[in-house]
Design an enzyme around this catalytic site. Sequence first.
Site, PDB file in Angstrom:
ATOM      1  N   HIS A 120       0.764  -1.389  -0.010  1.00 58.31           N
ATOM      2  CA  HIS A 120      -0.017   0.042   0.018  1.00 58.31           C
ATOM      3  C   HIS A 120       0.991   1.173  -0.021  1.00 58.31           C
ATOM      4  O   HIS A 120       2.247   1.311   0.604  1.00 58.31           O
ATOM      5  CB  HIS A 120      -0.956   0.228   1.197  1.00 58.31           C
ATOM      6  CG  HIS A 120      -0.569  -0.044   2.595  1.00 58.31           C
ATOM      7  ND1 HIS A 120      -0.095   1.174   2.925  1.00 58.31           N
ATOM      8  CD2 HIS A 120      -0.144  -1.168   3.411  1.00 58.31           C
ATOM      9  CE1 HIS A 120       0.215   0.765   4.465  1.00 58.31           C
ATOM     10  NE2 HIS A 120       0.389  -0.275   4.579  1.00 58.31           N
ATOM     11  N   ASP A 122      -0.460   4.378   1.066  1.00 60.05           N
ATOM     12  CA  ASP A 122      -0.632   5.249   2.148  1.00 60.05           C
ATOM     13  C   ASP A 122      -0.045   5.060   3.345  1.00 60.05           C
ATOM     14  O   ASP A 122       0.546   3.874   3.651  1.00 60.05           O
ATOM     15  CB  ASP A 122      -2.026   5.521   2.319  1.00 60.05           C
ATOM     16  CG  ASP A 122      -2.661   4.201   2.664  1.00 60.05           C
ATOM     17  OD1 ASP A 122      -2.368   3.212   2.321  1.00 60.05           O
ATOM     18  OD2 ASP A 122      -3.608   4.113   3.580  1.00 60.05           O
ATOM     19  N   ASP A 155       6.373   0.636   6.892  1.00 59.76           N
ATOM     20  CA  ASP A 155       5.109   0.326   6.533  1.00 59.76           C
ATOM     21  C   ASP A 155       4.606   1.346   5.418  1.00 59.76           C
ATOM     22  O   ASP A 155       3.876   2.360   6.045  1.00 59.76           O
ATOM     23  CB  ASP A 155       4.140   0.328   8.024  1.00 59.76           C
ATOM     24  CG  ASP A 155       2.694   0.114   7.588  1.00 59.76           C
ATOM     25  OD1 ASP A 155       2.134  -0.548   6.632  1.00 59.76           O
ATOM     26  OD2 ASP A 155       1.863   0.741   8.482  1.00 59.76           O
ATOM     27  N   GLU A 189      -5.154   1.758   2.926  1.00 64.44           N
ATOM     28  CA  GLU A 189      -5.200   0.706   3.429  1.00 64.44           C
ATOM     29  C   GLU A 189      -5.077   1.123   5.277  1.00 64.44           C
ATOM     30  O   GLU A 189      -5.775   0.476   5.888  1.00 64.44           O
ATOM     31  CB  GLU A 189      -3.904   0.063   3.456  1.00 64.44           C
ATOM     32  CG  GLU A 189      -3.606  -1.354   4.198  1.00 64.44           C
ATOM     33  CD  GLU A 189      -3.296  -1.311   5.691  1.00 64.44           C
ATOM     34  OE1 GLU A 189      -3.486  -2.138   6.060  1.00 64.44           O
ATOM     35  OE2 GLU A 189      -2.602  -0.194   5.744  1.00 64.44           O
ATOM     36  N   GLU A 190      -4.510   2.370   5.378  1.00 63.87           N
ATOM     37  CA  GLU A 190      -4.624   2.723   6.747  1.00 63.87           C
ATOM     38  C   GLU A 190      -5.905   3.205   7.372  1.00 63.87           C
ATOM     39  O   GLU A 190      -6.136   3.587   8.381  1.00 63.87           O
ATOM     40  CB  GLU A 190      -3.515   3.900   7.042  1.00 63.87           C
ATOM     41  CG  GLU A 190      -2.045   3.231   6.517  1.00 63.87           C
ATOM     42  CD  GLU A 190      -1.468   2.496   7.544  1.00 63.87           C
ATOM     43  OE1 GLU A 190      -2.259   2.001   8.555  1.00 63.87           O
ATOM     44  OE2 GLU A 190      -0.351   2.009   7.390  1.00 63.87           O
ATOM     45  N   ASP A 216       0.390 -10.439   1.294  1.00 59.23           N
ATOM     46  CA  ASP A 216       0.208  -9.091   1.759  1.00 59.23           C
ATOM     47  C   ASP A 216       1.202  -8.949   3.153  1.00 59.23           C
ATOM     48  O   ASP A 216       2.164  -9.900   3.286  1.00 59.23           O
ATOM     49  CB  ASP A 216      -1.180  -8.795   2.317  1.00 59.23           C
ATOM     50  CG  ASP A 216      -1.397  -7.308   2.286  1.00 59.23           C
ATOM     51  OD1 ASP A 216      -0.449  -6.409   2.040  1.00 59.23           O
ATOM     52  OD2 ASP A 216      -2.474  -6.976   2.946  1.00 59.23           O
ATOM     53  N   HIS A 465       4.190   2.422  13.177  1.00 61.24           N
ATOM     54  CA  HIS A 465       3.348   3.637  13.078  1.00 61.24           C
ATOM     55  C   HIS A 465       3.947   4.486  14.248  1.00 61.24           C
ATOM     56  O   HIS A 465       3.002   5.145  14.758  1.00 61.24           O
ATOM     57  CB  HIS A 465       1.768   3.016  13.517  1.00 61.24           C
ATOM     58  CG  HIS A 465       0.966   2.565  12.550  1.00 61.24           C
ATOM     59  ND1 HIS A 465      -0.300   2.338  12.538  1.00 61.24           N
ATOM     60  CD2 HIS A 465       1.531   2.119  11.232  1.00 61.24           C
ATOM     61  CE1 HIS A 465      -0.711   1.880  11.511  1.00 61.24           C
ATOM     62  NE2 HIS A 465       0.404   1.749  10.500  1.00 61.24           N
TER      63      HIS A 465
END
Length: 498
Positions: A120, A122, A155, A189-190, A216, A465
């Site tokens: 992803h 984002d 991520d 995705e987030e 994934d 994160h």
Amino acid sequence: MVKKAILSFALLIAALVVAVAVNTWRQGSRQVSVPPAPALTIDTDAAAGRLAVAIKFKTISSLEDSNLNADQFTALHAHLQASYPRAHAALKRELVGGLTLLYTWPGTDPSAPPVLLLAHQDVVPIAPSTEAKWQASPFAGEIKEGYVWGRGAWDNKANLIGQMEAVEMLLAEGFKPRQTIYLAMGADEEVGGLRGAKKVAELLASRGVKLDFVLDEGLLITEGILKGLSKPAALIGIAEKGYLSVEMHTHGTPGHSSMPPPAGTGAIGMLSSALTRLEDKQMPAHIRGVAQEMFDTIAPEMDGFGRVALSNLWLFGPLVQRQLEGAASTNAMLRTTTAPTIFEAGNKDNVIPGEAKATVNFRLLPGDTQESVLKHVRDAVGGQPEGRFELKTLKGASEPSPISPTASASYQLLNRTLRSLFPDTLVAPGLMIAATDSRHFTEVSQHIYRFSPVRAKPEDLARFHGTNERVSIANFGELIRFYVQLLRNTSLPASTNP
């Protein structure tokens, strides 16, 4: 009589010791032996530079505003087109749901079911007031001390760029996949993946596509995270937990703080009491399902008493479970977790509010359901005054995913690929405790796996994160090599896979 009782007890203990020893000895290694993968020359510095540029784009997504930072996403798309000309010449490129990318690399065997690799674009925003704690500006794409730093380095732009690097390298050597390869790169995705991954899944389903397997982001190559395991462990997520947020709303007696209402009738007090009950009465923990299979696989590789305990859960299960419940990361593998995340009430220090709200997030263990969790909440906070307590389910809920089989050819392909690249690393199934885009693809594949060959030590987990997100250049090279080898292996007959 006493001597006989002592003798009987001694014999019982001896029999128990023998049974434990024999059962431990019988639990042989489940790790497959495969030849090492062929050497691969990768210009990791150049690849790291392309990843660093990708990090500079502030591709922060929004649940409400689909056009937020659209210019940053399109700039990232332009970077991909400029950096990977072979891929963009050979693969069909589509935009889905506005900003999500879908690439199709046609295979040579139309009858072979295709494969989907997910990543992803984002990223999550930087937490307020933490910018100064970063060792490198989070969107500078800085390379220093052998790492690429910045939001998305882990991520999930490392996976995205790694996949494109692998495709570009394979095209340069003339490789043609036997199975059609899809690359899907979500833009939201987030925030749930409803505009991106979900739309891609619906598009593939409308075209009659049934995928051999989906890979994934997800679990990692852990080092030192599992106590008693000296070797690194590559955990392949064969399922992921469900997601449910509920809003608890209390209506109390408002008024001036100098004349507070009777105890138990204030909105804040009622809500605080309900939250306390909910936290005190957690949903039950179990060593079952995915956790059981993971420990069965890891047990023969453990050191000392850890091997004995995990090989004999019939005896040591309660002890092992108590230890696992003591750490947040392992506790999350055993139960549906309860996490109060938002509390709202009042706006002045001398005014008693008439209402209070709190949001509680649950991550559902396979086997639990949204319905069973809501029943648990109602039971835990029971006894609230009539008409003063409300419970509402928020948007974005999802049930736990189905469990993908480890006996399947696709899981074994991943297993053998990893063992050929990381021979000193143990491979085991695991449970993904967070949510990924892969949960949207259950209608088009029964084999969905969640794994990234990113190395992580205990001190690295806070970077996810969090502050000082980074990936080492050496590890990024391993990630690229993994995708290259995996795509090569998908084109081999099953009997010749490494």
